[in-house]
Design an enzyme around this catalytic site. Structure first.
Site, short mmCIF file in Angstrom:
data_model
loop_
_atom_site.label_atom_id
_atom_site.label_comp_id
_atom_site.label_asym_id
_atom_site.label_seq_id
_atom_site.Cartn_x
_atom_site.Cartn_y
_atom_site.Cartn_z
N ASP A 44 43.14 40.44 45.55
CA ASP A 44 44.09 40.31 44.45
C ASP A 44 45.51 40.55 44.95
OD1 ASP A 44 44.30 39.75 41.63
OD2 ASP A 44 44.97 41.81 41.36
N CYS A 135 45.51 35.02 33.77
CA CYS A 135 45.76 36.24 34.55
C CYS A 135 46.72 37.16 33.83
CB CYS A 135 46.30 35.88 35.93
SG CYS A 135 46.57 37.33 36.98
N TYR A 139 44.54 39.91 31.77
CA TYR A 139 44.43 41.27 32.28
C TYR A 139 44.82 42.29 31.21
CZ TYR A 139 43.27 40.64 37.23
OH TYR A 139 42.61 40.39 38.41
N TYR A 166 47.14 48.35 33.27
CA TYR A 166 47.18 47.10 32.51
C TYR A 166 47.05 47.31 30.99
CZ TYR A 166 47.01 44.67 36.95
OH TYR A 166 47.32 44.21 38.21
N GLU A 209 39.32 32.59 37.38
CA GLU A 209 39.47 34.04 37.23
C GLU A 209 38.09 34.71 37.22
OE1 GLU A 209 41.45 36.39 37.32
OE2 GLU A 209 43.46 35.80 36.75
#
Length: 219
Positions: A44, A135, A139, A166, A209
């Site tokens: 990542d 993304c 997230y 997040y 993803e």
């Protein structure tokens, strides 16, 4: 219904596979094997480098100063916040920034980053932001849901810091800003003729993803 809600609804199966994945469930209850998380985190980090390039591309694709500033905010969020989170976590296992930068790219990483960049290069700003949405928005949505799981934010959970990052008010604000930006772009650029293309871009990015989570598990 926002345009982002439309994208999720049309691609509900892909979105559920991404958000409710064995990997994310393991983050919430702390059962994810550490080796899987470490592999994911290194990949990542490499992914985020190209993700920053994609946001830089969004500045080039912009048609106004407001759009350019939003692209710059995305670059800064990645380079100043997300990258630092990855470095902090990796340092606990003795991995330096140079170690991570020199790590080989997995096919799942290359597939995703190349798809986002190629979509942005071929299309316009709306196409690019749709490809980025799973993304940057996903997230935030995933972490907000994981944070509600009993014990997910406890210090005993080795993945609590990731979830806290997040699900934090700062990232949630960034996420809602991305949703609003996507809505504004759709109102300006989306036509009935390109709606199906928009749905396909979102589905492909979402599936990539989910494959990224799976790559970590298989490691």
């Amino acid at each position: 219904m926002t345009f982002f809600d439309e994208l999720k609804t049309v691609n509900a199966q892909s979105w559920e596979r991404y958000c409710d994945h064995e990997f994310t469930r393991g983050l919430a209850d702390g059962t994810l094997p550490l080796a899987a998380f470490q592999k994911y985190l290194v990949q990542d980090f490499l992914f985020l480098i190209d993700f920053a390039r994609a946001y830089a591309l969004s500045i080039y694709k912009s048609h106004s100063l407001e759009e350019m500033r939003k692209g710059l905010e995305g670059v800064k969020a990645i380079l100043d916040v997300e990258i630092n989170l990855h470095l902090r976590l990796c340092e606990r296992w003795g991995l330096t920034e140079k170690d991570i930068e020199n790590a080989p790219h997995e096919l799942a990483t290359l597939s995703y980053t190349q798809y986002v960049l190629e979509t942005g290069n071929r299309g316009d700003l709306l196409d690019l932001k749709i490809a980025l949405a799973p993304c940057v928005i996903g997230y935030g949505e995933i972490a907000a849901n994981l944070a509600k799981v009993p014990g997910a934010l406890d210090n005993s959970n080795p993945y609590a810091e990731w979830i806290k990052e997040y699900s934090s008010p700062e990232y949630q604000e960034h996420m809602h800003g991305a949703i609003a930006e996507l809505e504004g772009l759709a109102q300006r650029y989306l036509t009935d003729n390109r709606r199906e293309r928009a749905h396909k871009i979102f589905k492909t990015a979402t599936d990539l993803e989910a494959n990224f989570w799976q790559m970590g598990l298989e490691g």
